[in-house]
Design an enzyme around this catalytic site. Structure first.
Site, mmCIF file in Angstrom:
data_model
loop_
_atom_site.group_PDB
_atom_site.id
_atom_site.type_symbol
_atom_site.label_atom_id
_atom_site.label_comp_id
_atom_site.label_asym_id
_atom_site.label_seq_id
_atom_site.Cartn_x
_atom_site.Cartn_y
_atom_site.Cartn_z
ATOM 1 N N ARG A 59 34.643 24.818 37.785
ATOM 2 C CA ARG A 59 33.934 26.101 37.585
ATOM 3 C C ARG A 59 33.172 26.489 38.850
ATOM 4 O O ARG A 59 32.875 27.655 39.086
ATOM 5 C CB ARG A 59 33.012 26.049 36.353
ATOM 6 C CG ARG A 59 32.250 27.333 36.115
ATOM 7 C CD ARG A 59 31.843 27.556 34.646
ATOM 8 N NE ARG A 59 31.366 26.375 33.975
ATOM 9 C CZ ARG A 59 30.166 25.832 34.142
ATOM 10 N NH1 ARG A 59 29.297 26.395 34.955
ATOM 11 N NH2 ARG A 59 29.821 24.734 33.504
ATOM 12 N N TYR A 112 36.899 53.097 34.384
ATOM 13 C CA TYR A 112 37.701 52.383 33.392
ATOM 14 C C TYR A 112 36.925 52.267 32.064
ATOM 15 O O TYR A 112 35.698 52.045 32.075
ATOM 16 C CB TYR A 112 38.052 50.996 33.959
ATOM 17 C CG TYR A 112 38.794 50.132 32.991
ATOM 18 C CD1 TYR A 112 40.028 50.526 32.487
ATOM 19 C CD2 TYR A 112 38.266 48.921 32.574
ATOM 20 C CE1 TYR A 112 40.714 49.737 31.585
ATOM 21 C CE2 TYR A 112 38.947 48.116 31.679
ATOM 22 C CZ TYR A 112 40.165 48.537 31.181
ATOM 23 O OH TYR A 112 40.834 47.754 30.290
ATOM 24 N N ASP A 184 35.718 50.009 42.800
ATOM 25 C CA ASP A 184 36.831 49.417 42.059
ATOM 26 C C ASP A 184 38.108 49.914 42.737
ATOM 27 O O ASP A 184 38.466 51.088 42.635
ATOM 28 C CB ASP A 184 36.759 49.859 40.584
ATOM 29 C CG ASP A 184 37.867 49.251 39.738
ATOM 30 O OD1 ASP A 184 38.929 48.921 40.302
ATOM 31 O OD2 ASP A 184 37.686 49.134 38.509
ATOM 32 N N LYS A 209 46.609 43.753 37.992
ATOM 33 C CA LYS A 209 47.463 44.896 38.328
ATOM 34 C C LYS A 209 48.248 44.614 39.620
ATOM 35 O O LYS A 209 49.028 43.687 39.661
ATOM 36 C CB LYS A 209 46.579 46.140 38.432
ATOM 37 C CG LYS A 209 45.614 46.319 37.248
ATOM 38 C CD LYS A 209 46.354 46.537 35.962
ATOM 39 C CE LYS A 209 45.539 46.646 34.689
ATOM 40 N NZ LYS A 209 44.168 46.302 34.581
HETATM 41 C C1 LIG Z 1 40.536 50.481 37.182
HETATM 42 C C2 LIG Z 1 40.345 49.247 36.339
HETATM 43 N N1 LIG Z 1 39.259 48.470 36.542
HETATM 44 C C3 LIG Z 1 39.043 47.358 35.800
HETATM 45 C C4 LIG Z 1 39.928 46.990 34.797
HETATM 46 C C5 LIG Z 1 39.652 45.743 33.994
HETATM 47 O O1 LIG Z 1 40.510 44.723 34.373
HETATM 48 P P1 LIG Z 1 41.016 43.523 33.400
HETATM 49 O O2 LIG Z 1 41.855 44.140 32.337
HETATM 50 O O3 LIG Z 1 41.780 42.652 34.329
HETATM 51 O O4 LIG Z 1 39.792 42.871 32.855
HETATM 52 C C6 LIG Z 1 41.075 47.754 34.571
HETATM 53 C C7 LIG Z 1 42.026 47.371 33.518
HETATM 54 O O5 LIG Z 1 42.909 48.125 33.167
HETATM 55 C C8 LIG Z 1 41.279 48.918 35.367
HETATM 56 O O6 LIG Z 1 42.358 49.704 35.174
#
Ligand SMILES: Cc1ncc(COP(=O)(O)O)c(C=O)c1O
Length: 395
Positions: A59, A112, A184, A209
């Site tokens: 961890r 998101y 992000d 992604k």
């Molecule tokens: C732009 C964006 N940020 C954060 C996230 C969150 O990521 P995770 O699903 O890997 O927790 C997503 C998920 O779709 C996303 O599209």
């Protein structure tokens, strides 16, 4: 040649790895272990006290994970990176790190859905407020700063409207007000956009992604421009909240990352071909793509993104029912949330990814019932176009 001078196509393949230290193993070994044995009790004490560098427990650090982290830091041009068990664990780690009760977070107009949910929890439990604004000019951002504002949190391109944030404007205002900037970068990937180079403090990814790119891992990454601060997050929030990545998932990400540049180029060229096709269809109303000349923030896209990427949003004439029927008629293209995979994925944000956002706010963000989001994959563009065409025609 030093590693610092390598191109990013080479960094994703080689950075930070010395095969001679691993029996010549061509690929990075998977250290699938939870803990590390000490030579003796004294060494255990020295490791815990910090008098001796070395591993203690996975961890807190794992060699496979560390290689992923250092490679991501090199790719994003940061000074340190942390890998997490999901994108949301990376989002929550940085927001918890930057805020305390009573603070304010200024957000791009559209983030998101689960980040939206997290900010709601922070507001309810800790009175940490947040607001959503357009961020295309310095004036818009400047006007919205309050004495309590501590950070600017943005996504660009914004999911799923593809609206852009002017990163240079955000950084300029943040510097004047001593605010931290978090970006992000999931939609662009480090290959298309490098916010730390523009002056952001943190970049994060849903590594689920494009970073992984193969649809088989949930993971997150946070990269920062200050090595000491990243170490502080590692040994506090990451250690104590515990949202770490598994070594195997880190290993898969190292593998996926190797093809990021060539994947991003194919995602982009496929997206361009699909846009040209969508423009010929009477059923399509509006198309939202950063590198489309009609995009209102096309100039911003050109300034901060290397190319338009693999995500296209468009509105279909009619409403929810027409959008739903169109999705149901597709066959090669899969109905799924997520993005950045080899497979082309399509989804209906109003009833899927953004269904938890209250309707009024959703509409304010531009997420109407006729909006469809397409994550263009790596298949042959002609096969994707044929699938879209039959779904338009077989009414
Ligand atoms: C732009 C964006 N940020 C954060 C996230 C969150 O990521 P995770 O699903 O890997 O927790 C997503 C998920 O779709 C996303 O599209």
């Amino acid at each position: 040649m030093t590693e610092k001078s390598l191109h990013e196509d080479t960094i994703v393949v080689h950075d930070g790895y010395d095969a001679s230290l691993h029996h010549g193993s061509l690929t990075v070994p998977l250290y699938q272990t939870s803990t590390y044995s000490f030579e003796n009790a004294e060494q255990g004490e020295r490791r815990f006290s910090g008098d001796e560098d070395g591993l203690i427990y996975s961890r807190l650090g794992n060699p496979t994970v560390q290689l992923l982290e250092s490679r991501m830091a090199a790719l994003e041009k940061g000074q340190g990176a942390l890998a997490f068990g999901s994108g949301m664990a990376a989002v929550s780690a940085v927001l918890v790190h930057l805020t305390k009760a009573g603070d304010d977070v200024l957000c791009s107009r559209g983030i998101y859905g689960c980040t939206f949910g997290l900010l709601g929890i922070m507001e309810e439990k800790y009175k940490i407020t947040h607001r959503f604004i357009r961020m295309t000019t310095e004036e818009e951002i400047e006007r919205a700063i309050k004495p309590e504002t501590v950070c600017i949190y943005v996504e660009t391109p914004i999911n799923p409207t593809m609206e852009l944030v002017n990163l240079q404007a955000v950084v300029n205002v943040a510097k004047r007000h001593n605010l931290r900037v978090v970006v992000d970068n999931t939609f662009s990937s480090p290959y298309l956009q490098k916010p730390l180079e523009i002056g952001a403090d943190f970049v994060l990814h849903s590594a689920t992604k494009y970073i992984n790119g193969h649809g088989d891992v949930i993971a997150g990454l946070l990269v920062g421009n200050d090595a000491d601060e990243m170490q502080t997050i590692r040994m506090s929030i990451q250690k104590d909240y515990g949202g770490i990545i598994s070594p195997f998932d880190a290993w898969l990400l190292i593998r996926g990352l190797k093809t990021l540049p060539i994947r991003m180029e194919r995602h982009t060229s496929n997206a361009e071909k699909l846009i040209a096709f969508l423009k010929t269809r009477a059923e399509v109303d509006q198309i939202f793509y950063p590198y489309d000349e009609n995009h209102p923030e096309y100039a911003i896209a050109k300034a901060q993104m290397r190319a338009g990427g693999g995500l296209i949003s468009f509105t279909i004439k009619g409403g929810k029912e027409q959008a739903r029927q169109f999705l149901n008629r597709l066959s090669l293209i899969k109905i799924a949330v997520s993005l950045g995979d080899a497979e082309t994925l399509i989804q209906h944000p109003a009833t899927m990814t953004h269904s938890s956002v209250p309707e009024e706010e959703r509409l304010q963000m531009g997420i109407t019932d006729s909006l469809i989001r397409l994550s263009v994959g790596l298949e042959h563009a002609d096969d994707l176009i044929a699938d879209l065409a039959q779904a338009f025609e077989n009414k």
